[in-house]
Design an enzyme around this catalytic site. Structure first.
Site, PDB file in Angstrom:
ATOM      1  N   THR A  44      -2.579   5.861   5.590  1.00  0.00           N
ATOM      2  CA  THR A  44      -3.529   6.436   6.549  1.00  0.00           C
ATOM      3  C   THR A  44      -4.824   6.871   5.879  1.00  0.00           C
ATOM      4  OG1 THR A  44      -3.705   8.068   8.329  1.00  0.00           O
ATOM      5  CG2 THR A  44      -2.627   8.802   6.304  1.00  0.00           C
ATOM      6  N   LYS A  45      -4.810   7.024   4.557  1.00  0.00           N
ATOM      7  CA  LYS A  45      -5.989   7.499   3.844  1.00  0.00           C
ATOM      8  C   LYS A  45      -7.133   6.487   3.854  1.00  0.00           C
ATOM      9  CE  LYS A  45      -4.216  11.462   2.621  1.00  0.00           C
ATOM     10  NZ  LYS A  45      -4.727  12.749   3.150  1.00  0.00           N
ATOM     11  N   ASP A  46      -6.854   5.228   4.188  1.00  0.00           N
ATOM     12  CA  ASP A  46      -7.934   4.251   4.327  1.00  0.00           C
ATOM     13  C   ASP A  46      -8.971   4.731   5.334  1.00  0.00           C
ATOM     14  OD1 ASP A  46      -6.493   2.663   2.628  1.00  0.00           O
ATOM     15  OD2 ASP A  46      -6.226   1.003   4.022  1.00  0.00           O
ATOM     16  N   ALA A  49     -11.252   7.477   3.759  1.00  0.00           N
ATOM     17  CA  ALA A  49     -12.074   6.938   2.665  1.00  0.00           C
ATOM     18  C   ALA A  49     -13.278   6.188   3.220  1.00  0.00           C
ATOM     19  CB  ALA A  49     -11.234   6.027   1.777  1.00  0.00           C
ATOM     20  N   THR A  76      -5.017   8.576  -1.281  1.00  0.00           N
ATOM     21  CA  THR A  76      -6.461   8.685  -1.035  1.00  0.00           C
ATOM     22  C   THR A  76      -7.231   7.975  -2.132  1.00  0.00           C
ATOM     23  OG1 THR A  76      -6.132  10.812   0.053  1.00  0.00           O
ATOM     24  CG2 THR A  76      -8.377  10.264  -0.622  1.00  0.00           C
TER      25      THR A  76
END
Length: 345
Positions: A44-46, A49, A76
């Site tokens: 989910t960190k895409d 970012a 992340t």
């Protein structure tokens, strides 16, 4: 041409949801897992970012020879490194020594410079990965510090994408959202959007045994006695992130390393979903929640599965690691026999 993109960043978001059929069979509600591992960086960190870096570009903070600096437990950092490759920036990451070697290998494979910092020090300690990242950013010319724990754009990324996706995928029928809390951005952004659509939707945060977030939510005070080492990466905190909107959270459920580990392996075994350690944690939280709350067949529950299990092969999916933690012999579900390896001599 359909389903064709200019670069890998076009694949971020619009992740699928899958109904859980076995692990949650004793819960009367319909339970869906939102598979954030379908992002190109497998987490989910895409979302944050890309959102934060593009916002910095719009403000003119990032230039051709800029350096992006961040604190990360692994996911992340991978997402930032991936975005930096496409955008043409250098990437420097500070991680804790709780981060497994395979995650660090992923970061380095994408060209990031990695600083490994001790995990079991106070957040304000100059050796902590928070302080190391700040120092590097201050000492590095033409750098931008992402600062995911205190960056409102972390929340906004999920308010703009994850929340609307869940609302549309459930046709507005979602009744409960469960998400693990690290920075708090996923839970806060998604929860904020869903609460605006329907204030009756329950937003449930998942905290780690060893973290201060649950007790802070309940009392408004930091209880240092809650803090102790734990194994689940990217979840829980020994500080209060500004990216966590406590007023959008109805309740926190605290889960421990052992039951989250068993649940992670059970999901792979019974649902064929290879999720990360937090996949087990968020599912365990639902099971604990269901034991003290009345759920019905009309409830539609969404669990955010944040990342992919490939980054935990030497940890939660490893028999050796499980045994080292003392987990295998105490498995209340007795699934450990399934994971035994037979050597032919």
């Amino acid at each position: 041409m359909s389903n064709v993109y200019d670069n890998i960043l076009g694949l971020i978001g619009n992740t699928p949801m899958v109904k859980l059929n076995t692990v949650t069979k004793d819960i009367p509600a319909t339970v869906y897992a939102k598979l954030e591992s379908y992002n190109p960086g497998h987490s989910t960190k895409d979302r944050i970012a890309l959102h934060i870096i593009e916002n910095a570009e719009q403000k003119g903070l990032l230039k051709e020879d800029s350096v992006v600096v961040e604190t990360t437990s692994g996911n992340t950092g991978f997402s930032i490194a991936m975005v930096c490759i496409i955008k043409g920036y250098k990437c420097i990451l500070a991680v804790s020594d709780k981060t497994k070697p395979e995650k660090i290998a992923y970061l380095k494979a994408l060209g990031a410079t990695v600083y490994i910092c001790p995990a079991n020090v106070a957040a304000h300690d100059p050796r902590s990965y928070y302080e190391v990242a700040k120092r590097i950013a201050s000492e590095t010319p033409n750098s931008v510090y992402i600062n995911q724990y205190f960056n409102e754009l972390n929340i906004d990324a999920h308010y703009q994408t994850t929340g609307p996706e869940i609302w549309e995928q459930t046709e507005g029928k979602v009744t409960h959202l469960f998400a693990c809390t690290g920075t708090g951005g996923t839970l806060s952004g998604s929860g904020k959007f869903l609460k605006e659509k329907n204030p009756n939707i329950k937003i449930i945060g998942v905290d780690a045994d060893g973290s201060i977030l649950k007790s802070y939510h309940e009392t408004g005070e930091i209880h240092k006695e809650d803090v102790h080492p734990y194994q689940i990466e990217g979840m829980g905190k020994n500080l209060i992130p500004a990216a966590l909107l406590f007023d959008k959270v109805d309740e926190f459920v605290r889960v421990n390393d052992e039951m989250s580990a068993y649940r992670t392996r059970e999901i792979a075994l019974k649902e064929a979903i290879m999720g990360g350690y937090t996949t087990g944690a968020v599912t365990q939280a639902l099971i604990q929640y269901s034991q003290s709350h009345e759920l019905t067949k009309d409830d539609i529950i969404v669990l955010i599965f944040p990342d992919h299990g490939s980054r935990y092969i030497t940890k939660v999916y490893s028999d050796k690691w499980m045994a080292e933690q003392g987990f295998v012999n105490n498995c209340v579900h007795n699934y450990d026999e399934v994971f035994k390896t037979e050597f032919i001599k």
